[in-house]
Design an enzyme around this catalytic site. Structure first.
Site, PDB file in Angstrom:
ATOM      1  N   GLY A   1       4.688   1.532   4.891  1.00 36.55           N
ATOM      2  CA  GLY A   1       6.015   2.152   4.849  1.00 36.55           C
ATOM      3  C   GLY A   1       7.086   1.284   4.213  1.00 36.55           C
ATOM      4  O   GLY A   1       7.813   1.741   3.314  1.00 36.55           O
TER       5      GLY A   1
ATOM      6  N   LYS B   1       0.054   4.249  -0.420  1.00 39.34           N
ATOM      7  CA  LYS B   1      -0.638   5.456   0.084  1.00 39.34           C
ATOM      8  C   LYS B   1      -0.393   6.633  -0.868  1.00 39.34           C
ATOM      9  O   LYS B   1      -0.253   6.427  -2.072  1.00 39.34           O
ATOM     10  CB  LYS B   1      -0.207   5.746   1.519  1.00 39.34           C
ATOM     11  CG  LYS B   1      -0.341   4.505   2.408  1.00 39.34           C
ATOM     12  CD  LYS B   1      -0.236   4.770   3.865  1.00 39.34           C
ATOM     13  CE  LYS B   1      -0.385   3.458   4.614  1.00 39.34           C
ATOM     14  NZ  LYS B   1      -0.424   3.616   6.053  1.00 39.34           N
TER      15      LYS B   1
ATOM     16  N   GLU C   1      -5.858  -4.637  10.383  1.00 35.70           N
ATOM     17  CA  GLU C   1      -4.837  -3.612  10.599  1.00 35.70           C
ATOM     18  C   GLU C   1      -5.175  -2.808  11.857  1.00 35.70           C
ATOM     19  O   GLU C   1      -5.949  -1.835  11.782  1.00 35.70           O
ATOM     20  CB  GLU C   1      -4.782  -2.653   9.404  1.00 35.70           C
ATOM     21  CG  GLU C   1      -4.421  -3.315   8.101  1.00 35.70           C
ATOM     22  CD  GLU C   1      -3.822  -2.300   7.126  1.00 35.70           C
ATOM     23  OE1 GLU C   1      -2.668  -2.479   6.743  1.00 35.70           O
ATOM     24  OE2 GLU C   1      -4.511  -1.330   6.790  1.00 35.70           O
TER      25      GLU C   1
ATOM     26  N   GLU D   1      -7.326   4.944   7.370  1.00 40.72           N
ATOM     27  CA  GLU D   1      -7.118   6.357   6.998  1.00 40.72           C
ATOM     28  C   GLU D   1      -8.327   6.896   6.245  1.00 40.72           C
ATOM     29  O   GLU D   1      -8.687   8.067   6.384  1.00 40.72           O
ATOM     30  CB  GLU D   1      -5.822   6.482   6.178  1.00 40.72           C
ATOM     31  CG  GLU D   1      -4.597   6.283   7.065  1.00 40.72           C
ATOM     32  CD  GLU D   1      -3.386   5.691   6.367  1.00 40.72           C
ATOM     33  OE1 GLU D   1      -3.327   5.702   5.127  1.00 40.72           O
ATOM     34  OE2 GLU D   1      -2.485   5.206   7.088  1.00 40.72           O
TER      35      GLU D   1
ATOM     36  N   HIS E   1      -9.826   1.202   4.518  1.00 42.52           N
ATOM     37  CA  HIS E   1      -8.576   1.467   5.240  1.00 42.52           C
ATOM     38  C   HIS E   1      -8.856   2.466   6.359  1.00 42.52           C
ATOM     39  O   HIS E   1      -9.666   3.381   6.198  1.00 42.52           O
ATOM     40  CB  HIS E   1      -7.521   2.002   4.277  1.00 42.52           C
ATOM     41  CG  HIS E   1      -6.156   2.028   4.892  1.00 42.52           C
ATOM     42  ND1 HIS E   1      -5.778   3.008   5.789  1.00 42.52           N
ATOM     43  CD2 HIS E   1      -5.105   1.178   4.790  1.00 42.52           C
ATOM     44  CE1 HIS E   1      -4.539   2.757   6.193  1.00 42.52           C
ATOM     45  NE2 HIS E   1      -4.112   1.648   5.614  1.00 42.52           N
TER      46      HIS E   1
ATOM     47  N   ASN F   1       0.869  -1.182   0.000  1.00 43.60           N
ATOM     48  CA  ASN F   1       0.000   0.000   0.000  1.00 43.60           C
ATOM     49  C   ASN F   1       0.904   1.230   0.000  1.00 43.60           C
ATOM     50  O   ASN F   1       1.448   1.598   1.029  1.00 43.60           O
ATOM     51  CB  ASN F   1      -0.895  -0.034   1.245  1.00 43.60           C
ATOM     52  CG  ASN F   1      -1.753   1.217   1.374  1.00 43.60           C
ATOM     53  OD1 ASN F   1      -1.832   2.026   0.444  1.00 43.60           O
ATOM     54  ND2 ASN F   1      -2.397   1.365   2.519  1.00 43.60           N
TER      55      ASN F   1
ATOM     56  N   SER G   1       2.987  -1.863  10.505  1.00 43.73           N
ATOM     57  CA  SER G   1       4.420  -1.892  10.810  1.00 43.73           C
ATOM     58  C   SER G   1       5.083  -3.240  10.524  1.00 43.73           C
ATOM     59  O   SER G   1       5.979  -3.664  11.261  1.00 43.73           O
ATOM     60  CB  SER G   1       4.675  -1.450  12.258  1.00 43.73           C
ATOM     61  OG  SER G   1       4.239  -0.109  12.436  1.00 43.73           O
TER      62      SER G   1
ATOM     63  N   GLY H   1       1.926   2.534  10.742  1.00 48.85           N
ATOM     64  CA  GLY H   1       2.887   3.630  10.616  1.00 48.85           C
ATOM     65  C   GLY H   1       3.536   4.042  11.921  1.00 48.85           C
ATOM     66  O   GLY H   1       4.172   5.091  11.998  1.00 48.85           O
TER      67      GLY H   1
HETATM   68  P1  PGA Z   1       2.459   0.497   7.706  1.00 53.14           P
HETATM   69  O1  PGA Z   1       1.021   0.696   7.010  1.00 53.14           O
HETATM   70  O2  PGA Z   1       3.051  -0.775   7.169  1.00 53.14           O
HETATM   71  O3  PGA Z   1       3.248   1.716   7.298  1.00 53.14           O
HETATM   72  O4  PGA Z   1       2.223   0.419   9.172  1.00 53.14           O
HETATM   73  C1  PGA Z   1       0.173  -0.378   6.761  1.00 53.14           C
HETATM   74  C2  PGA Z   1      -1.100   0.107   6.106  1.00 53.14           C
HETATM   75  O5  PGA Z   1      -1.596   1.191   6.471  1.00 53.14           O
HETATM   76  O6  PGA Z   1      -1.656  -0.565   5.236  1.00 53.14           O
END
Ligand code: PGA
Length: 253
Positions: free
Chosen positions: A238, A12, A170, A100, A98, A10, A216, A176
């Site tokens: 990330g 983003k 998640e 977000e 998601h 992802n 993460s 993140g």
């Molecule tokens: P992250 O994000 O690996 O940066 O924690 C995962 C995601 O939001 O899908």
């Protein structure tokens, strides 16, 4: 029961045209000689989709997806993208729900149910995201929250549609933050989700459903998390912006 293992990237809202092109090519090269049956999904920003699908050769295990969609087919919705448009780029997957999107764009259960409908009707595979906040975990409400999100977003679909569904657990506190759920915490939730699907849909669907962990994931923790029996891979934010890291995570499946 052996299920497809999946590493999903992802990206983003990151990477300009040239940067995205470079990263996607590095991933293609990195997986070129890889003969595993595991699936690699890449969710770049919309602008990259059609150029990336053209780079895919037959036989590759890489598939593309969008990070969002609108629930209507077309019309006066300035700035939005429909399932049909996503499909027309050659993409086959779409992220829905998601955290977000839930947080910054107020996407609630009703909106997400409309989005899963739109995706399924167009033949896209939804990767449906769910997960509790830190406070909800502190109050030990994580199972209740995830149940509600899954029921609202997916349970209106006919059983046959579940063939196309992937669930990504998640936990919001792990996204993140560098603080991943432990392998046991992810296994506990994934087992719970599989149990929910078994109870309300069927054990056949539950056994086949890929459930990914996101939050993460990095090359150092991926193997342990992916070794859990109900964890079928990961949704990676990330660490997916670095080709070597993402390929290492894919190779940990
Ligand atoms: P992250 O994000 O690996 O940066 O924690 C995962 C995601 O939001 O899908």
């Amino acid at each position: 029961m052996s299920r497809t293992k999946i590493a999903a990237a992802n990206w983003k809202m990151n990477l300009q045209m040239d940067e995205g092109y470079q990263l996607f090519n590095d991933i293609l090269k990195g997986l070129d000689k890889n003969e595993s049956e595991n699936l690699c999904l890449v969710f770049p920003p919309f602008v990259h989709l059609s150029s990336f699908t053209q780079l895919l050769k037959g036989g590759t295990r890489i598939r593309l997806g969008a990070q969002n969609l609108h629930w209507e087919k077309s019309g006066a919705y300035t700035g939005e993208i429909s399932a049909e448009m996503i499909r027309s780029t050659g993409s086959e997957y779409v992220l829905i729900g998601h955290s977000e999107r839930r947080k910054y764009f107020n996407e609630n259960g009703e909106i997400l149910a409309s989005k899963t409908n739109a995706a399924i009707n167009e033949g896209l595979n939804p990767v449906f995201c769910c997960g509790e906040s830190l406070n909800e975990r502190k109050e030990n409400r994580q199972f209740e929250i995830v149940d509600k999100q899954i029921k609202e977003g997916l349970f209106h679909l006919p059983d046959a549609s579940f063939e196309k569904i992937i669930i990504a657990y998640e936990p919001v506190w792990a996204i993140g933050t560098g603080e991943n759920a432990t392998a046991l915490q992810s296994q506990e939730m994934h087992q719970h989700i599989r149990g929910l699907i078994e109870k309300y849909i069927s054990s056949n669907v539950a056994n086949k459903l890929p459930i990914l962990y996101g939050g993460s994931v990095n090359p150092g923790n991926a193997s342990e998390i992916f070794s859990q029996p109900d964890v079928d891979g990961g949704l990676i934010g990330g660490a997916s912006l670095n080709a070597n890291d993402f390929i290492e995570i894919y190779n940990s499946l």
